[in-house]
Design a protein around this motif. Structure first.
Motif, short mmCIF file in Angstrom:
data_model
loop_
_atom_site.label_atom_id
_atom_site.label_comp_id
_atom_site.label_asym_id
_atom_site.label_seq_id
_atom_site.Cartn_x
_atom_site.Cartn_y
_atom_site.Cartn_z
N VAL A 236 -3.31 0.93 35.87
CA VAL A 236 -3.60 2.27 36.52
C VAL A 236 -2.52 2.95 37.04
CG1 VAL A 236 -6.19 1.52 37.17
CG2 VAL A 236 -4.27 1.00 38.56
N THR A 237 -1.36 2.23 37.22
CA THR A 237 -0.16 2.84 37.81
C THR A 237 0.80 2.85 36.68
OG1 THR A 237 0.78 0.62 38.45
CG2 THR A 237 -0.50 1.73 40.08
N GLY A 238 0.79 2.24 35.55
CA GLY A 238 1.81 2.23 34.72
C GLY A 238 3.02 1.78 35.22
N ILE A 239 3.23 0.62 36.20
CA ILE A 239 4.46 0.12 36.66
C ILE A 239 4.13 -1.39 36.20
CG2 ILE A 239 5.48 -0.46 38.67
CD1 ILE A 239 6.18 2.39 37.68
N GLU A 240 5.37 -1.97 36.06
CA GLU A 240 5.31 -3.38 36.05
C GLU A 240 5.69 -4.10 37.22
OE1 GLU A 240 7.83 -6.90 33.21
OE2 GLU A 240 8.45 -4.66 33.55
N GLU A 261 6.40 4.76 43.59
CA GLU A 261 6.09 4.69 45.09
C GLU A 261 4.59 4.74 45.11
OE1 GLU A 261 6.70 5.61 48.94
OE2 GLU A 261 7.83 4.88 47.37
N ILE A 262 3.74 5.05 44.11
CA ILE A 262 2.19 4.84 44.14
C ILE A 262 1.97 3.30 44.32
CG2 ILE A 262 0.07 5.29 42.86
CD1 ILE A 262 1.32 7.92 42.20
N ALA A 263 2.67 2.57 43.18
CA ALA A 263 2.32 1.38 43.22
C ALA A 263 2.73 0.55 44.44
CB ALA A 263 3.07 0.69 41.96
N ARG A 264 3.85 0.77 45.03
CA ARG A 264 4.33 0.29 46.30
C ARG A 264 3.14 0.70 47.51
NH1 ARG A 264 6.78 1.16 51.01
NH2 ARG A 264 6.97 3.21 50.61
N LEU A 265 2.90 1.76 47.61
CA LEU A 265 1.81 2.03 48.69
C LEU A 265 0.76 1.36 48.51
CD1 LEU A 265 3.07 5.98 49.42
CD2 LEU A 265 3.37 3.81 50.74
#
Length: 517
Positions: A236-240, A261-265
């Motif tokens: 959903v975030t596109g982050i590894e 930043e979305i993944a971190r929060l």
């Protein structure tokens, strides 16, 4: 018997005498009553008479008072009429005097006119005589010099022109030599003063964020059963999300700062809440994405307020906020734009130009880099079109479009913006060219996958070594999804240059949703 008769007679006599006495007494009372009544009547008549006289006197006094007031008012009006009549008479006298003065002046003007006419006739006669004398002198000079008047004028004009050109050339040469001697010195002075007055920190943006956790037990919750939680979060975030042996830390890797930043929060909220499962992950990521959009607007508003720039369109403010999550050759774009704005204002003030327009152009010069659609045009030209769309000043638009020489510079602040952009980006350690090319390659990789039909989302992860493509389950079947992964890989091989190999993973997930009401 005699005694009884005597007693009866005495009684009768007493009764008679008593009655006579009573009648006399009654007459006296009656007489006194009549006298009292007459006295009261007389007193009433006297009182009525006095009242009547008082009323008559009061009426006479009121009448006299009203009469005096009326006479006084009448006298006032009469005096006013008399004064108005006197004023009218005085005005008539003044008008008569003015008429007499006008008539006298008219007569004087007539006499002056006659005198002027006579003098003009004398002047005309003298002018004719002078023209004749002048003509005779010119004829005599033409005979002596063997030149006509026009030829003499041309020779004089040519001589004066050559002399003026010679003087102007020497003067221009002196100015150019002086400018060459002082221009470099003055330019260096302005640039150095601008840099000194706008000293900022140098920081390189990375593609990795570290998420700190309290204990390693939380890593298991984040990974989930058979890794379902971390897979859902990455999808959903596109982050590894890298969970390794690093104590009390999780690595969040991704080239897009907004996604990172979305993944971190989202991770922070999930860990604080304690409920970590795929459905909750999707809900938290959606809320965090909305909050990031609001934060972007807040950052843009705070930036323009800090710089003292007013009247910026809300859409431009939103783009300014997006700069916070964008880097240019490793340099944070918002920090770079703020620095350029301050440098432009300082340099424009030193050169006597408009510092407000220069500061505005410096802040907005890279807004084309954060436009979401990313059309096929240079970011400077795109930024200029956006500035024109949102009614920015023509000088500001030209400075934005010309800071990389894509268009011709027509505003005086345009070279200032170009110079300040170079000053901000060319400082040692400010930028990293390899980072920019790397981010550009990942963005091209995602855009290439999104160009295929049926692709819903696309994320480049693991430093570009893997491409995860999420397709619409209703648009493609499983067989078509397999063919899509092959087609994307073939297109990447033909059109892109990259080290190693790129893994293309196509994800097709069927979801059926129904509501019980």
């Amino acid at each position: 018997m005699t005694i009884a008769i005597t007693a009866i007679v005495a009684l009768i006599a007493g009764v008679v005498i008593g009655r006579i006495i009573l009648q006399k007494a009654l007459k006296g009372v009656e007489q006194k009553a009549k006298e009292d009544a007459e006295l009261l009547i007389k007193e009433a008549e006297l009182k009525a008479e006095s009242i009547k006289k008082d009323k008559i006197l009061e009426a006479k006094e009121k009448f006299l008072k009203l009469k005096s007031e009326f006479e006084e008012e009448a006298n006032k009006k009469k005096n006013l009429i008399i004064s108005n009549e006197n004023k009218l008479k005085q005005r008539e006298q003044n008008v008569s005097k003015q008429m007499e003065q006008a008539q006298r002046k008219e007569a004087e003007l007539d006499s002056l006119k006659e005198n002027l006419t006579a003098q003009l006739e004398i002047v005309n006669r003298k002018k004719n005589e002078l023209d004749k004398i002048k003509l005779e002198k010119v004829t005599a000079l033409e005979k002596i010099a063997n030149l006509s008047v026009e030829e003499a004028k041309e020779q004089l004009v040519e001589a004066l022109k050559e002399e003026a050109q010679s003087n102007a050339s020497s003067f221009i040469k002196e100015i150019i030599e002086e400018a060459k001697l002082t221009a470099t010195k003055e330019a260096k002075k302005v640039v150095v003063e601008s840099i000194q007055r706008t000293a900022t920190e140098t920081a390189i943006e990375n593609c990795v964020s570290v998420f700190n956790i309290e204990s390693d037990e939380i890593k298991g919750k984040i990974i989930g059963r058979e890794g379902r939680n971390i897979r859902a979060l990455e999808a959903v975030t596109g982050i590894e999300i890298i969970v390794d042996d690093t104590p009390e830390a999780i690595i969040i890797s991704g080239f897009d700062p907004v996604r990172r930043e979305i993944a971190r929060l989202s991770l922070h909220r999930l860990v604080s809440d304690g409920r970590i499962h795929p459905a909750r992950i999707e809900e938290v990521v959606a809320k965090t994405t909305k909050n990031i959009e609001e934060e972007i607007i807040e950052i843009g508003e705070r930036t323009v307020i800090d710089l003292g720039i007013h009247g910026v369109h809300p859409e431009l403010i939103k783009l300014v906020g997006r700069m916070r999550f964008r880097s240019s050759y490793g340099q944070n774009l918002l920090q770079h734009s703020r620095e350029v704005a301050k440098l432009c204002a300082t340099m424009a003030s030193e050169l006597g130009l408009n510092p407000k327009h220069a500061k505005r152009a410096g802040l907005l010069h890279d807004i084309g880099k954060v436009w979401p659609d990313e059309p096929e045009m240079p970011h400077a030209v795109l930024g200029m079109e956006l500035a024109k769309k949102y009614k920015e000043h023509p000088d500001v638009c030209n400075a934005i479009g010309a800071h990389h020489d894509e268009i011709e510079m027509t505003a005086l602040i345009s070279p200032i913006v170009q110079a300040c952009d170079a000053i901000s980006g060319s400082r040692p350690g400010a930028r990293r060219e390899i980072m920019e090319s790397y981010l550009k390659r990942l963005k091209e990789l995602e855009n290439m996958a999104l160009s295929f039909e049926g692709v819903h989302k696309c994320y480049a992860i693991q430093a570009g070594r893997e491409l995860r493509v999420i397709v619409d389950a209703e648009a493609l079947t499983d067989t078509e999804s397999g063919q899509l992964s092959f087609d994307i890989s073939q297109k990447i091989e033909k059109e892109m240059q990259y080290p190693g190999q790129i893994k293309v993973t196509v994800i097709r997930e069927m979801r059926s949703v129904a509501y019980a009401k």
